[in-house]
Design a protein around this motif. Sequence first.
Motif, PDB file in Angstrom:
ATOM      1  N   THR A 146       0.851  -1.175  -0.197  1.00 35.03           N
ATOM      2  CA  THR A 146       0.167   0.138   0.125  1.00 35.03           C
ATOM      3  C   THR A 146       0.699   1.514   0.217  1.00 35.03           C
ATOM      4  OG1 THR A 146      -1.347  -0.893   1.069  1.00 35.03           O
ATOM      5  CG2 THR A 146      -1.509   1.041   1.604  1.00 35.03           C
ATOM      6  N   ASN A 187       1.561   4.535   1.094  1.00 34.61           N
ATOM      7  CA  ASN A 187       0.789   5.651   1.862  1.00 34.61           C
ATOM      8  C   ASN A 187       1.521   7.239   1.133  1.00 34.61           C
ATOM      9  OD1 ASN A 187      -0.729   3.993   4.179  1.00 34.61           O
ATOM     10  ND2 ASN A 187       1.162   3.004   3.207  1.00 34.61           N
ATOM     11  N   ARG A 235      -5.942  -2.772   3.116  1.00 30.13           N
ATOM     12  CA  ARG A 235      -5.448  -1.438   3.687  1.00 30.13           C
ATOM     13  C   ARG A 235      -7.203  -0.913   3.439  1.00 30.13           C
ATOM     14  NH1 ARG A 235      -4.616  -2.696  -2.200  1.00 30.13           N
ATOM     15  NH2 ARG A 235      -2.643  -2.982  -1.764  1.00 30.13           N
ATOM     16  N   LYS A 295     -10.217   2.306  -1.611  1.00 25.63           N
ATOM     17  CA  LYS A 295     -10.446   2.820  -2.446  1.00 25.63           C
ATOM     18  C   LYS A 295     -11.027   2.983  -3.354  1.00 25.63           C
ATOM     19  CE  LYS A 295      -6.925   5.867  -4.700  1.00 25.63           C
ATOM     20  NZ  LYS A 295      -5.200   5.841  -4.618  1.00 25.63           N
ATOM     21  N   HIS A 334      -4.471   6.400  -0.043  1.00 32.52           N
ATOM     22  CA  HIS A 334      -3.905   6.027   1.904  1.00 32.52           C
ATOM     23  C   HIS A 334      -3.171   6.988   2.406  1.00 32.52           C
ATOM     24  CE1 HIS A 334      -5.481   2.561   0.087  1.00 32.52           C
ATOM     25  NE2 HIS A 334      -4.893   2.630  -0.912  1.00 32.52           N
TER      26      HIS A 334
END
Length: 673
Positions: A111, A113, A156, A159, A324
């Motif tokens: 993920t 970020n 996560r 999205k 994220h």
Amino acid sequence: MQTVEPRREQRIYPKYLFMFRYSLYLLLLVQSVQGQQKPAPDTIPAVIDVEMEENRAALKASLRPLRQIAGAPEAFYSYFWEFGDGTFSFAPQPVHAYKDTGNYDIRLYATNNYDDGKAPKSKPRRIRVKKTMYAAAPAPSAFFAASDMLAMKVNRMPKPGEEMVAIAGYRHPGGTGNVSGSLLLYYNEKQFAQKNFVLGEERAYAGERKVRADSVLAFAPMDDLYASPALAGPSAVRWIDPVRATTLTNMLAEKKALFREQHAWRVEDLKAGEEKFIFLSLETTPEMIKDTNAVVTISTIFIPDDPAIPVSQFNLDMQIVASHDPNRMQLKNRRMNYRFVSKQKELSYKVQFQNTGKGPASKVAIGIAVPGMLNGQSLEIMDYSPKCVLCDSAYERQSCLDTIVRQDSIFFVFNNIYLKGMQQEGVEDPDSTKGFVKYRVRFSEELKKLPFTSQAAIVFDKNEPVITNRSKGRFKPGLSPGIILGYGKGFQKQELPFGIPAGTLGVSVSAYAPYRPYFQAELYMSLQEKNERFISSRRDQRDTAIGNGKYIVRLREEYEIIQRTTVDVVPLHLRYNIKSWLGVGAGAMLSVVTGEKKQVKKVVEAMPIPDGPPQKFQHISGSDTKSFTATNAALFADINLGMVRAGPSLGVRLLQYLKDPQQRLFIYGIWRL
């Protein structure tokens, strides 16, 4: 002439040929450059590197470079590994020991970020374990809280348009004996118009068997009923406690009413101390809610076959994100019905934070802006982490949580704690780097039907503050039906003017208790309107017989009688409430004559023969009835006084008709419910 014309052609043709060749050259050059361009960074998949030694696999990943979001903390990757045997890790570079030989598919979900691109695509890598060595039994994980039998996590936050993995974990509740039961999963809440998730793949490694969700009650907890000691054992009579069966039925019906999708698995012979996991790849749909303040829920239930073990439930609330960011603010039930909200209504907020640095943090300060409609003094702390005492009861240098409440803000300060950094050496559990504060506040005295926003700033030690998303609360528009009783009056005399007549009854529909401009629709069904119009008169001196008498006619008159039924529709009416007692509006109205009946009345004035006072006689002819005979439109402006948002009020409206120009005044009373 023949020698001049070719020269003109020779001068023009080379110019256009040159332009054509130049354009073609540019086009080929652009295509050549595009063909040499590297693939977009978002399309570069994650590459898994594996070093095998006996049954041990050392893993690391090669990922695309991060693209820093301007103004955000330093971008970094977080990791979720599936080892292909029912176990997993959140460590950046884990080392895993397999218990059995065989082929295993390793998956990595990284993920990004604070990165403005998409998460790297995951592609499984298959490895083969040819030899095993003794491996100690795994220690209980930190996946489950307290004595819970169920838990869920995701790699996560959801999205739109991105894949995520949900881990559903279940474990033995403790004690002796094996446990069997049914595990149910619910997602895609019906409160949202569209589906938010599509289940792409489910990976189970402990022999879980997929069953139909509506067959779960067939495995409902049962008790043994022994008529005599001889019946004990396999031949014992089995019966379902009706109270327990009703409770289960109601529980499953409630879940089914809340969620569109449901799945169920049978779990057999879960041994003492065992923890098992099911991995669910969920594709978040592009149509997923675009509001990054929305909270979606995935729910699980475990129904043990043993009636002595209680049913377990776990609800995982997730906030939809645009990017994220591990530091965020969440408002549960952000869309409320204003009709049923009072100042006592409690709003639940949750501020989540994560130390993404390379070292531990000893102090975390959270400053929260409180919307004007909320009463910060009503603050009630529901839960928080890291766990510590409140500072007003702490001794010197003890880990504690301090709370400061001001008129427009709330401050939470974690003092003397040890919050590990995500990029700190040796940190493999991301939960050890996270914390949160969950609290409730109430509305203030003045409650307006307007959106309200809150936001938090989080400071780790003496670093720059991290600003979270804006958490927005909204009220549902709601519908407010209204009843209207009015009286219409024209300013000029004519046979039968258009528009709202002397007496009319109507209904309206608008938003409930609005504080901003809003639209209102109206419909009026008028009482039947009657009008008598003079046509002609003439004097006469002839004699005639009327009934059994003889008369001399003096005057003959004719009148036209018109009766109308009209419908008045207001399709467009924009209103604004300036104060709670004053509202104004303007719009357009359409008047339709739905029914019209015409009659002719003849009046005769005559003198009796030989003598007597004059008498009048009348005759009304048969009626001529028609439907939808005419229409007209009007523009209007009006004003309301009273409880204009919700309740009774009085109104005055001035209408200007367009087709047959006239003005009309409408005085009415309205009660908006």
